[in-house]
Design a protein around this motif. Structure first.
Motif, PDB file in Angstrom:
ATOM      1  N   LYS A  43       0.188  13.158   8.933  1.00  0.00           N
ATOM      2  CA  LYS A  43      -0.715  13.643   9.988  1.00  0.00           C
ATOM      3  C   LYS A  43      -1.147  12.526  10.935  1.00  0.00           C
ATOM      4  CE  LYS A  43      -2.504  17.642   7.547  1.00  0.00           C
ATOM      5  NZ  LYS A  43      -3.682  18.332   7.050  1.00  0.00           N
ATOM      6  N   GLY A  44      -0.510  11.363  10.820  1.00  0.00           N
ATOM      7  CA  GLY A  44      -0.807  10.270  11.739  1.00  0.00           C
ATOM      8  C   GLY A  44      -1.762   9.239  11.207  1.00  0.00           C
ATOM      9  N   GLY A  45      -2.068   9.301   9.916  1.00  0.00           N
ATOM     10  CA  GLY A  45      -2.933   8.291   9.321  1.00  0.00           C
ATOM     11  C   GLY A  45      -2.318   6.910   9.463  1.00  0.00           C
ATOM     12  N   LEU A  46      -3.154   5.920   9.596  1.00  0.00           N
ATOM     13  CA  LEU A  46      -2.687   4.560   9.809  1.00  0.00           C
ATOM     14  C   LEU A  46      -2.193   3.921   8.521  1.00  0.00           C
ATOM     15  CD1 LEU A  46      -5.517   3.350  12.223  1.00  0.00           C
ATOM     16  CD2 LEU A  46      -3.314   4.434  12.776  1.00  0.00           C
ATOM     17  N   ASP A  47      -1.199   3.046   8.667  1.00  0.00           N
ATOM     18  CA  ASP A  47      -0.648   2.377   7.494  1.00  0.00           C
ATOM     19  C   ASP A  47      -1.517   1.186   7.085  1.00  0.00           C
ATOM     20  OD1 ASP A  47       0.067   0.202   9.150  1.00  0.00           O
ATOM     21  OD2 ASP A  47       2.215   0.576   9.008  1.00  0.00           O
ATOM     22  N   ALA A  48      -1.036   0.389   6.160  1.00  0.00           N
ATOM     23  CA  ALA A  48      -1.814  -0.737   5.626  1.00  0.00           C
ATOM     24  C   ALA A  48      -2.161  -1.789   6.677  1.00  0.00           C
ATOM     25  CB  ALA A  48      -1.054  -1.390   4.472  1.00  0.00           C
ATOM     26  N   PHE A  49      -1.439  -1.802   7.789  1.00  0.00           N
ATOM     27  CA  PHE A  49      -1.711  -2.768   8.857  1.00  0.00           C
ATOM     28  C   PHE A  49      -2.379  -2.122  10.063  1.00  0.00           C
ATOM     29  CE2 PHE A  49       2.013  -5.115   6.894  1.00  0.00           C
ATOM     30  CZ  PHE A  49       1.214  -6.020   6.222  1.00  0.00           C
ATOM     31  N   GLY A  50      -2.812  -0.865   9.903  1.00  0.00           N
ATOM     32  CA  GLY A  50      -3.500  -0.183  10.988  1.00  0.00           C
ATOM     33  C   GLY A  50      -2.588   0.403  12.042  1.00  0.00           C
ATOM     34  N   ASN A  51      -1.313   0.555  11.738  1.00  0.00           N
ATOM     35  CA  ASN A  51      -0.349   1.125  12.673  1.00  0.00           C
ATOM     36  C   ASN A  51      -0.007   2.565  12.311  1.00  0.00           C
ATOM     37  OD1 ASN A  51       0.067  -1.374  14.086  1.00  0.00           O
ATOM     38  ND2 ASN A  51       1.289  -2.047  12.335  1.00  0.00           N
ATOM     39  N   MET A  52       0.371   3.334  13.314  1.00  0.00           N
ATOM     40  CA  MET A  52       0.883   4.682  13.072  1.00  0.00           C
ATOM     41  C   MET A  52       2.254   4.551  12.410  1.00  0.00           C
ATOM     42  SD  MET A  52      -1.042   7.223  14.507  1.00  0.00           S
ATOM     43  CE  MET A  52       0.136   8.457  14.924  1.00  0.00           C
ATOM     44  N   PRO A  53       2.571   5.410  11.441  1.00  0.00           N
ATOM     45  CA  PRO A  53       3.923   5.382  10.872  1.00  0.00           C
ATOM     46  C   PRO A  53       4.965   5.615  11.958  1.00  0.00           C
ATOM     47  CG  PRO A  53       2.454   6.693   9.499  1.00  0.00           C
ATOM     48  CD  PRO A  53       1.703   6.387  10.769  1.00  0.00           C
ATOM     49  N   GLU A  54       6.063   4.883  11.867  1.00  0.00           N
ATOM     50  CA  GLU A  54       7.168   5.077  12.801  1.00  0.00           C
ATOM     51  C   GLU A  54       7.983   6.282  12.359  1.00  0.00           C
ATOM     52  OE1 GLU A  54       9.524   1.513  12.963  1.00  0.00           O
ATOM     53  OE2 GLU A  54       7.800   0.265  13.519  1.00  0.00           O
ATOM     54  N   ARG A  55       8.482   7.032  13.326  1.00  0.00           N
ATOM     55  CA  ARG A  55       9.362   8.172  13.031  1.00  0.00           C
ATOM     56  C   ARG A  55      10.790   7.749  13.347  1.00  0.00           C
ATOM     57  NH1 ARG A  55       7.346  13.136  11.834  1.00  0.00           N
ATOM     58  NH2 ARG A  55       5.081  13.201  11.756  1.00  0.00           N
ATOM     59  N   LYS A  56      11.654   7.880  12.356  1.00  0.00           N
ATOM     60  CA  LYS A  56      13.062   7.501  12.475  1.00  0.00           C
ATOM     61  C   LYS A  56      13.919   8.627  11.899  1.00  0.00           C
ATOM     62  CE  LYS A  56      12.159   3.212  13.788  1.00  0.00           C
ATOM     63  NZ  LYS A  56      12.486   2.702  15.085  1.00  0.00           N
ATOM     64  N   GLY A 113      -8.175  -1.622  -2.376  1.00  0.00           N
ATOM     65  CA  GLY A 113      -8.824  -2.862  -1.991  1.00  0.00           C
ATOM     66  C   GLY A 113      -7.840  -3.969  -1.695  1.00  0.00           C
ATOM     67  N   THR A 114      -8.404  -5.122  -1.396  1.00  0.00           N
ATOM     68  CA  THR A 114      -7.582  -6.295  -1.132  1.00  0.00           C
ATOM     69  C   THR A 114      -7.902  -7.363  -2.168  1.00  0.00           C
ATOM     70  OG1 THR A 114      -9.252  -7.121   0.415  1.00  0.00           O
ATOM     71  CG2 THR A 114      -7.432  -5.869   1.357  1.00  0.00           C
ATOM     72  N   ALA A 128      -2.421  -7.698  -4.235  1.00  0.00           N
ATOM     73  CA  ALA A 128      -2.262  -6.419  -3.524  1.00  0.00           C
ATOM     74  C   ALA A 128      -1.171  -6.546  -2.465  1.00  0.00           C
ATOM     75  CB  ALA A 128      -3.583  -5.988  -2.912  1.00  0.00           C
ATOM     76  N   GLU A 129       0.070  -6.491  -2.908  1.00  0.00           N
ATOM     77  CA  GLU A 129       1.210  -6.633  -2.006  1.00  0.00           C
ATOM     78  C   GLU A 129       1.329  -5.443  -1.060  1.00  0.00           C
ATOM     79  OE1 GLU A 129       4.813  -8.464  -4.171  1.00  0.00           O
ATOM     80  OE2 GLU A 129       3.636  -7.444  -5.718  1.00  0.00           O
ATOM     81  N   ASP A 133      -7.001  -4.194 -14.119  1.00  0.00           N
ATOM     82  CA  ASP A 133      -7.675  -4.652 -12.896  1.00  0.00           C
ATOM     83  C   ASP A 133      -6.677  -5.032 -11.793  1.00  0.00           C
ATOM     84  OD1 ASP A 133      -6.750  -7.022 -13.994  1.00  0.00           O
ATOM     85  OD2 ASP A 133      -8.650  -8.091 -13.780  1.00  0.00           O
ATOM     86  N   ASP A 134      -5.455  -4.494 -11.874  1.00  0.00           N
ATOM     87  CA  ASP A 134      -4.432  -4.626 -10.833  1.00  0.00           C
ATOM     88  C   ASP A 134      -3.906  -6.044 -10.643  1.00  0.00           C
ATOM     89  OD1 ASP A 134      -4.594  -1.860 -10.248  1.00  0.00           O
ATOM     90  OD2 ASP A 134      -6.282  -2.224  -8.899  1.00  0.00           O
ATOM     91  N   ARG A 135      -3.927  -6.843 -11.681  1.00  0.00           N
ATOM     92  CA  ARG A 135      -3.355  -8.189 -11.621  1.00  0.00           C
ATOM     93  C   ARG A 135      -2.024  -8.188 -12.351  1.00  0.00           C
ATOM     94  NH1 ARG A 135      -7.680  -7.721  -8.709  1.00  0.00           N
ATOM     95  NH2 ARG A 135      -8.716  -9.659  -8.161  1.00  0.00           N
ATOM     96  N   ILE A 136      -1.066  -8.978 -11.847  1.00  0.00           N
ATOM     97  CA  ILE A 136       0.219  -9.088 -12.521  1.00  0.00           C
ATOM     98  C   ILE A 136       0.001  -9.685 -13.907  1.00  0.00           C
ATOM     99  CG2 ILE A 136       2.457 -10.272 -12.527  1.00  0.00           C
ATOM    100  CD1 ILE A 136       2.314 -10.217  -9.430  1.00  0.00           C
ATOM    101  N   VAL A 137       0.618  -9.101 -14.910  1.00  0.00           N
ATOM    102  CA  VAL A 137       0.603  -9.656 -16.261  1.00  0.00           C
ATOM    103  C   VAL A 137       1.805 -10.604 -16.313  1.00  0.00           C
ATOM    104  CG1 VAL A 137       0.771  -9.193 -18.734  1.00  0.00           C
ATOM    105  CG2 VAL A 137      -0.478  -7.601 -17.236  1.00  0.00           C
ATOM    106  N   TYR A 138       1.521 -11.905 -16.282  1.00  0.00           N
ATOM    107  CA  TYR A 138       2.587 -12.889 -16.219  1.00  0.00           C
ATOM    108  C   TYR A 138       3.495 -12.797 -17.438  1.00  0.00           C
ATOM    109  CZ  TYR A 138       0.478 -14.775 -12.083  1.00  0.00           C
ATOM    110  OH  TYR A 138      -0.003 -14.904 -10.815  1.00  0.00           O
TER     111      TYR A 138
END
Length: 155
Positions: free
Chosen positions: A17-30, A62-63, A67-68, A105-110
């Protein structure tokens, strides 16, 4: 037995529906060329000629340092959410995948990160889940590090 988990439908609907991606951009349509365009919602390859969305996605809340963010594809039209106990179609199309375990807690388990040949993927997932510190696993492209799917412990 691990459970393969696709992106939640409400998240995907917002992008459609046009929600912004993780960088604040509209998804590109391809338009999909039919090769290596896996939808992270239905967990199937997007058919050649079908419209798709390309966007930056962060599969974390969150960041924080772990958080890749990376590019993903989604079917532009509605599709049924994939997932379950059987290895999804999109995880059978590459010769190998990068997998790594994450803590609650979303951390990589080494020590859990490995590039696994596709035929060994299920066994490698089971081995990572043998570590009690692992809450879930991410499957990513071994070549481009693109997020593919989440794998959860069977409840």
């Amino acid at each position: 037995m691990p459970v393969f988990t696709a992106l939640p439908t409400d998240v995907v609907t917002a992008y459609r529906k046009g929600g912004l991606d993780a960088f604040g951009n509209m998804p590109e349509r391809k338009i999909s060329d039919g090769a290596a365009n896996p939808c992270r919602h239905c967990l199937r390859d997007i058919p050649k000629g079908a419209e798709m969305l390309v966007l930056a996605h962060k599969p974390f809340v969150g960041t924080h340092p772990y958080a890749e963010v990376g590019p993903i594809f989604l079917c532009a039209e509605d599709c049924a959410r994939g997932g379950g106990h059987i290895l999804p179609e999109v995880l059978r199309t590459s010769p190998d995948y990068l997998i790594k375990g994450y803590s609650q807690d979303d951390r990589i388990v080494y020590g859990t990160g490995v590039v696994s040949p596709t035929p060994e993927l299920q066994d490698r997932l089971d081995a990572i889940f043998a570590n009690p510190d692992v809450a879930y696993i991410h499957v990513r492209s071994a070549r481009n590090n693109c997020y593919q799917a989440r794998v959860d412990r069977d409840a």
